[in-house]
Design a protein around this motif. Structure first.
Motif, PDB file in Angstrom:
ATOM      1  N   ARG A  82      -3.302  -3.998   2.358  1.00 45.60           N
ATOM      2  CA  ARG A  82      -3.155  -4.863   3.775  1.00 45.60           C
ATOM      3  C   ARG A  82      -4.233  -5.736   4.054  1.00 45.60           C
ATOM      4  N   ASP A 121       0.465  -1.246  -0.061  1.00 44.67           N
ATOM      5  CA  ASP A 121       0.051  -0.129  -0.352  1.00 44.67           C
ATOM      6  C   ASP A 121       1.096   1.404   0.033  1.00 44.67           C
ATOM      7  N   GLY A 123      -5.850  -1.876   8.721  1.00 48.92           N
ATOM      8  CA  GLY A 123      -6.330  -2.203   7.187  1.00 48.92           C
ATOM      9  C   GLY A 123      -6.984  -3.124   7.792  1.00 48.92           C
ATOM     10  N   TYR A 180      -6.518   0.558   0.528  1.00 53.87           N
ATOM     11  CA  TYR A 180      -6.247  -0.463   1.901  1.00 53.87           C
ATOM     12  C   TYR A 180      -6.013  -1.961   1.261  1.00 53.87           C
TER      13      TYR A 180
END
Length: 426
Positions: free
Chosen positions: A363, A76, A228, A360
Motif C-alpha cells: 500500500r 498486501d 496504508g 503495509y
C-alpha cells in the motif's frame, strides 16, 4: 507488527534469489521498453497527431496515478510472488493480442491506446510488488546497495530497449516486437516461480471474503488504503521526505521534457545533439546506479538526498545559463543531472523498505507510485502555460533556483534531518 523473513537454507541464499528474480526483471524491462516504443511509433506511423501521441502517453500513466493506492491493497492481500507472476502474465496476454492484430495487418490506434492503458494496470500491480519483495528477502543492511542495483537494472533495460526498438521497428514492425515482449514476460514469470519464495501474507481475517457484497468489498479496500496512508503519515520524517520528493519530481519533469527544445532552439545542435543529451543524462544515471550498487551509497540516506537535490539544482541552473556556443557545458550538466537522480530516488525507496512493516509495503509503495506519477503531467501542464512566453533557458534557471530552495527547505525540517536516527520496523 514485525514479520520475520523466511529463513534461508544456506548463508547468502538471498543473493541467488535476488539474482534470479532481477535477471528476469532485466529481460522483462528490456522487452517492455522495446514494445512500448513500438506502440508509440506505430501510432505516429498511422498518422497520429501530437495530441494523439499525448493521449497515448496519458493512457500509460493514468492507471498508476489513479489506481496505484488500491493496487497496493491487492499486493498486501496476496503472496507477492503470485502478484508478480499474475501481473506479468496479464501484460503478456495484452502483448499477445497486439502481436496477433499487428501480424494480421489490423492494429488500429484505439487498440494501441487500450493496450497501453491495460499494460499500465498490470504495471501498477507489478511495481509495488517488486519493490516490496526485496526487503522480505534481503538483509536490511543491504537495501541501500540493492536499491542502486535495481535502478541500474532498470536503466540498462530502458537504454538497451530503446536502442533495439529503433532497429527492430523498421525491419520487423510492431507484431514481432510485441511477441518479444510476450517472451520477456514469460521469462520474468519463470524466474519468480523458480525461486519458490514464501513471502508474508496478511491473515485471511483481515481481507475481503467472497460472501461480501460489492459495496462492502469496496469499502474494505478504501479502509485498507487509508490504513496504508495512516502508517505512512505516522512516520513524520518519511512522509515529509516523500512530499518533498513529489515537489522535486514536479519541478524536474518539465526540465526533462524541455531537453529537446534546449538542444534544437537554443544550442542549434539538431536532432543528433538532442539524442546526445538524452544519452548523457542516461549515462549519468547508469554510473550513479552502479556506484550506489557497489558501495551502498551514503550511510546517512538524508545526506544522499540533500546532495542530489543541491547537485541537480546547480546543474539545472548552469544548463539554463549556458550560452548557445556552450553546448558541451549543457551536456556536462545533463550528465550531472542524470547522476543526481538515483542519488535521490534510491535512498527514498530504501527508506520505505526499511521503515515500513511488510504488511503495509504494498500500500505504501502504491501510494508512493501514485504520488510520483501525478508529478509528470502536473509539472508539464504548468510549464506549458509559461515556457513559450519566458523561454526554455529562463525556465531551466528558474527550476534550478526552485530546486535549491527545496534543498534548503528539507534542511530546515527537523523530521527529515533526523530520519536516519528513527526506529525501523525491524
Amino acid at each position: 507488527m514485525n514479520t520475520p523473513k523466511p529463513v534461508p537454507s544456506r548463508p547468502y541464499a538471498w543473493v541467488s534469489t535476488i539474482a534470479i528474480v532481477w535477471g528476469g526483471e532485466l529481460f522483462s524491462v528490456l522487452t517492455s521498453s522495446i514494445v512500448q516504443m513500438g506502440l508509440i511509433w506505430h501510432i505516429a506511423a498511422q498518422g497520429g497527431s501530437a495530441g494523439t501521441i499525448t493521449l497515448a502517453s496519458m493512457a500509460g500513466f493514468l492507471p498508476l496515478a489513479l489506481i496505484g493506492p488500491f493496487a497496493g491493497v491487492i499486493v498486501d492481500r496476496h503472496p507477492i510472488t503470485a502478484t508478480l507472476i499474475g501481473s506479468d502474465l496479464f501484460i503478456a496476454a495484452i502483448s499477445l493480442v497486439v502481436a496477433m492484430a499487428a501480424l494480421l495487418g489490423h492494429a488500429p490506434v484505439w487498440l494501441i491506446m487500450a493496450s497501453l492503458f491495460l499494460r499500465a494496470i498490470g504495471s501498477s500491480l507489478h511495481t509495488p510488488a517488486f519493490n516490496a519483495l526485496t526487503p522480505m528477502v534481503a538483509p536490511a543492511e543491504q537495501l541501500g546497495r540493492l536499491s542502486g542495483i535495481a535502478q541500474c537494472v532498470q536503466s540498462l533495460g530502458y537504454i538497451a530497449g530503446y536502442a533495439m526498438a529503433a532497429v527492430l521497428y523498421p525491419i520487423f514492425g510492431l507484431g514481432v516486437m510485441a511477441l518479444i515482449d510476450v517472451v520477456g514476460a514469460l521469462v520474468a514469470s519463470l524466474a519468480v516461480w523458480m525461486t519458490r519464495l514464501t513471502t508474508y501474507v496478511r491473515p485471511v481475517s483481515t481481507t475481503a471474503t467472497d460472501s461480501e457484497g460489492l459495496s462492502v468489498a469496496v469499502g474494505r479496500m478504501l479502509s485498507e488504503t487509508r490504513d496504508g496512508f495512516r502508517v505512512l503519515r505516522a512516520d513524520s520524517g518519511l512522509f515529509a521526505l516523500l512530499i518533498c520528493g513529489f515537489a522535486f519530481s514536479l519541478v524536474i519533469s518539465p526540465v526533462s521534457a524541455l531537453f529537446p527544445v534546449m538542444c534544437l532552439d537554443h544550442f542549434n545542435s539538431g536532432t543528433s545533439g538532442a539524442a546526445t543529451a538524452e544519452v548523457a543524462f542516461s549515462a549519468g544515471m547508469l554510473v550513479s546506479s552502479l556506484v550506489i550498487g557497489a558501495t551502498g551509497g551514503f550511510r546517512r540516506r538524508v545526506v544522499s538526498v540533500e546532495l542530489a537535490t543541491v547537485t541537480y539544482g546547480v546543474a539545472t541552473l548552469i544548463a539554463g545559463s549556458a550560452a548557445p556556443s556552450m553546448f558541451p557545458a549543457f551536456l556536462a550538466s545533463a550528465v550531472v543531472m542524470g547522476f543526481s537522480s538515483p542519488l535521490y530516488s534510491a535512498p527514498q525507496i530504501a527508506l520505505i523498505q526499511e521503515r515500513i512493516a511488510p504488511e503495509y509495503l504494498g500500500r505504501v509503495f502504491g501510494l508512493y507510485g501514485s504520488l510520483m506519477a501525478w508529478a509528470l503531467p502536473l509539472g508539464t501542464a504548468v510549464s506549458s502555460l509559461f515556457v513559450d512566453s519566458v523561454g526554455a533557458t529562463v525556465w531551466f534557471m528558474g527550476s534550478g533556483v526552485a530546486i535549491l530552495a527545496l534543498a534548503v527547505t528539507m534542511v530546515l525540517i527537523p523530521s527529515i534531518r533526523a530520519i536516519d536516527d528513527g526506529d525501523r520496523h525491524a
